[in-house]
Design a protein around this motif. Structure first.
Motif, PDB file in Angstrom:
ATOM      1  N   THR A  42       0.841  -0.989  -0.027  1.00 21.45           N
ATOM      2  CA  THR A  42      -0.025   0.219  -0.019  1.00 21.45           C
ATOM      3  C   THR A  42       1.049   1.148  -0.024  1.00 21.45           C
ATOM      4  O   THR A  42       0.820   2.013  -0.980  1.00 21.45           O
ATOM      5  CB  THR A  42      -0.960  -0.028   1.260  1.00 21.45           C
ATOM      6  N   HIS A  74       1.292  -5.635  12.061  1.00 23.82           N
ATOM      7  CA  HIS A  74       1.611  -6.325  10.881  1.00 23.82           C
ATOM      8  C   HIS A  74       2.010  -7.651  11.173  1.00 23.82           C
ATOM      9  O   HIS A  74       2.964  -7.947  11.996  1.00 23.82           O
ATOM     10  CB  HIS A  74       2.355  -5.493   9.911  1.00 23.82           C
ATOM     11  N   SER A 188      -4.479   0.689   3.501  1.00 24.46           N
ATOM     12  CA  SER A 188      -5.323  -0.339   3.563  1.00 24.46           C
ATOM     13  C   SER A 188      -6.700  -0.043   4.013  1.00 24.46           C
ATOM     14  O   SER A 188      -6.822   0.992   4.586  1.00 24.46           O
ATOM     15  CB  SER A 188      -4.644  -1.582   4.568  1.00 24.46           C
ATOM     16  N   GLY A 239      -7.701   7.903  13.883  1.00 26.83           N
ATOM     17  CA  GLY A 239      -6.997   8.685  12.787  1.00 26.83           C
ATOM     18  C   GLY A 239      -8.070   9.382  11.916  1.00 26.83           C
ATOM     19  O   GLY A 239      -7.579  10.501  11.345  1.00 26.83           O
TER      20      GLY A 239
HETATM   21  O1  TXA Z   1      -1.786   0.399   4.426  1.00 31.18           O
HETATM   22  C1  TXA Z   1      -1.726   0.619   5.511  1.00 31.18           C
HETATM   23  O2  TXA Z   1      -2.619   0.641   6.297  1.00 31.18           O
HETATM   24  C2  TXA Z   1      -0.372   1.233   6.031  1.00 31.18           C
HETATM   25  C3  TXA Z   1       0.664   0.293   5.982  1.00 31.18           C
HETATM   26  C4  TXA Z   1       2.006   0.752   6.366  1.00 31.18           C
HETATM   27  O3  TXA Z   1       0.238  -0.876   6.578  1.00 31.18           O
HETATM   28  N1  TXA Z   1      -0.665   1.800   7.526  1.00 31.18           N
HETATM   29  C5  TXA Z   1      -1.183   2.758   7.835  1.00 31.18           C
HETATM   30  O4  TXA Z   1      -1.117   3.066   9.078  1.00 31.18           O
HETATM   31  O5  TXA Z   1      -1.920   3.540   7.073  1.00 31.18           O
HETATM   32  P1  TXA Z   1      -1.722   4.294   9.951  1.00 31.18           P
HETATM   33  O6  TXA Z   1      -1.291   4.369  11.255  1.00 31.18           O
HETATM   34  O7  TXA Z   1      -1.312   5.594   9.166  1.00 31.18           O
HETATM   35  O8  TXA Z   1      -3.284   4.237   9.798  1.00 31.18           O
HETATM   36  C6  TXA Z   1      -3.952   3.382  10.563  1.00 31.18           C
HETATM   37  C7  TXA Z   1      -5.272   3.781  10.783  1.00 31.18           C
HETATM   38  C8  TXA Z   1      -5.584   5.070  11.644  1.00 31.18           C
HETATM   39  O9  TXA Z   1      -6.666   5.888  11.059  1.00 31.18           O
HETATM   40  C9  TXA Z   1      -5.956   4.450  12.885  1.00 31.18           C
HETATM   41  O10 TXA Z   1      -6.848   5.379  13.726  1.00 31.18           O
HETATM   42  C10 TXA Z   1      -6.761   3.379  12.435  1.00 31.18           C
HETATM   43  O11 TXA Z   1      -6.245   2.639  11.375  1.00 31.18           O
HETATM   44  N2  TXA Z   1      -6.882   2.372  13.617  1.00 31.18           N
HETATM   45  C11 TXA Z   1      -5.761   1.533  13.938  1.00 31.18           C
HETATM   46  N3  TXA Z   1      -6.293   0.638  15.183  1.00 31.18           N
HETATM   47  C12 TXA Z   1      -7.499   1.006  15.502  1.00 31.18           C
HETATM   48  C13 TXA Z   1      -8.359   0.344  16.178  1.00 31.18           C
HETATM   49  N4  TXA Z   1      -7.965  -0.482  17.206  1.00 31.18           N
HETATM   50  N5  TXA Z   1      -9.669   0.750  16.148  1.00 31.18           N
HETATM   51  C14 TXA Z   1      -9.839   1.788  15.213  1.00 31.18           C
HETATM   52  N6  TXA Z   1      -9.084   2.349  14.210  1.00 31.18           N
HETATM   53  C15 TXA Z   1      -7.981   1.875  14.396  1.00 31.18           C
END
Ligand code: TXA
Ligand code: MG
Length: 362
Positions: A42, A74, A188, A239
């Motif tokens: 991604t 991951h 993703s 996020g």
């Molecule tokens: O494609 C992707 O998902 C990339 C690659 C590196 O894998 N990662 C990514 O991570 O985009 P990040 O941290 O930029 O976005 C993660 C999103 C955020 O909007 C966060 O709030 C949400 O996922 N998220 C993570 N854990 C969560 C949870 N337990 N409940 C609700 N939302 C969650």
């Protein structure tokens, strides 16, 4: 620990032996609690040992990320799921069978093994099994799940090339694995499995249509479907409450069918008369504009083919970075149909426009 500026090691992963050595060095850094940026299918991720709270905290300080914004964990093997969760909902299995490895993140109730800092204090954990061979190899050699947000400074577009990572994080990350361009280009899809009907919290590399074809009922979180009321709604995915990416210049998103969308862009240009406008535009839109009388100093940044939203996803973040580099004073973005990958593309563009959206009437 702060890594002194300039101490970032960069490895290009072309030749096989160089690749193995780079992976061993990167995996050792992860095991020591340091940060490694790596390619996924991604965008590039900024990884740390997901089970080491001190290591995960370094991700937040390197990115300047708010502590309540949880990270994705991951894994390289489906067996790694059960130690991370306290229960696995039945719907998990068909989803994992259809979309893993791949750009789908699944949210489930977390186990005690996952530190609170990884999940931003939530009692759920987001898990993804990426398909990129470098991501998989890194997780395998490190022998631990890797927490990784996108490898950009908070508020910048996600990186789709190693050079974007270095532009944002040079000196703040121990190792950068350069695996060339990330393929999909947007992040993703984040799917919450704790609601009775699974809920898309963030549209991304796996489309709503694809999910629905496998599990039937899927809903879109209201914060995604209705950007205008989103600010007033409670946040399910932390996020989503942060402005994802704010271009340096004020940006407007123009939505509608072709050619009306291009006519409206041209009309807005003529009304606003900016000194140095930047147009984020499809190839078809660019063709149309070359046949129009144009203001001087008008920059075109191409993002892909209008009816191939996957090509737009692949080029979107690099195009947004390019607009900042060009130092334009006003940005006009061409909207596309929010279907298939177009939903993820429009979600990112709407957030980049900060809600400034104009409808072109046909
Ligand atoms: O494609 C992707 O998902 C990339 C690659 C590196 O894998 N990662 C990514 O991570 O985009 P990040 O941290 O930029 O976005 C993660 C999103 C955020 O909007 C966060 O709030 C949400 O996922 N998220 C993570 N854990 C969560 C949870 N337990 N409940 C609700 N939302 C969650
Ligand atoms: Mg991100």
């Amino acid at each position: 620990m702060t890594i002194p500026s300039g101490s970032t090691q960069v490895f290009r992963l072309n030749a096989d032996e160089a690749r193995d050595k780079a992976l061993r060095i990167a995996a050792a850094a992860i095991r020591r609690g340091e940060l490694v940026a790596f390619p996924t299918e991604t965008v590039y991720g900024l990884g740390a040992d997901a089970l080491n709270a001190a290591a995960v905290e370094r991700i937040f300080s390197a990115k300047g990320r708010p502590a309540d914004n949880p990270l994705i964990v991951h894994i390289a093997d489906i067996e790694q799921v059960s130690p991370l969760v306290c229960s696995i909902p039945a719907i998990f299995y068909p989803l994992a069978a259809a979309f893993w490895p791949g750009p789908l993140t699944l949210i489930m109730p977390k186990s005690a093994a996952v530190p609170d800092v990884t999940t931003g204090g939530l009692d759920t954990v987001a898990i993804r099994l990426p398909s990129h061979p470098v991501a998989q190899a890194l997780i395998r050699v490190a022998q631990t799940p890797i927490a990784a947000p996108s490898a950009n400074r908070s508020g910048r577009p996600s990186p789709t090339l190693a050079q974007h990572v270095l532009a944002d994080l040079q000196g703040r990350v121990a190792v950068v694995l350069d695996g060339g361009a990330a393929g999909v280009g947007v992040e993703s899809t984040v799917l919450d499995l704790t609601t009775s009907v699974p809920t898309i919290l963030r549209p991304g590399g796996v489309t709503w249509e694809d999910l629905a074809a496998v599990i039937g009922d899927v809903q879109l979180d209201t914060r995604v479907s209705d950007i205008n009321t989103a600010a007033d709604l409670p946040v399910r995915s932390p996020g989503m409450k942060y402005r994802h990416y704010a271009p340096l210049a004020p940006a407007v998103l123009i939505e509608g069918e072709a050619p009306f969308v291009w006519e409206k862009m041209l009309q807005s240009l003529q009304v606003d008369q900016p000194q140095h406008p930047g147009l984020l535009i499809t190839e078809e839109g660019y063709d149309w504009f070359t046949r129009q009388p144009l203001p001087e100093r008008c920059e075109f940044v191409l993002m892909g083919k209008r009816y191939r939203p996957d090509t737009i996803a692949a080029g979107l973040y690099a195009a947004l970075r390019r607009l900042d580099e060009l130092q334009v004073d006003r940005i006009y973005m061409e909207g596309i149909a929010p279907q298939g990958m177009g939903l993820a593309v429009m979600n990112r563009m709407r957030r980049a426009a900060g809600g400034l959206i104009v409808q072109a009437e046909g």
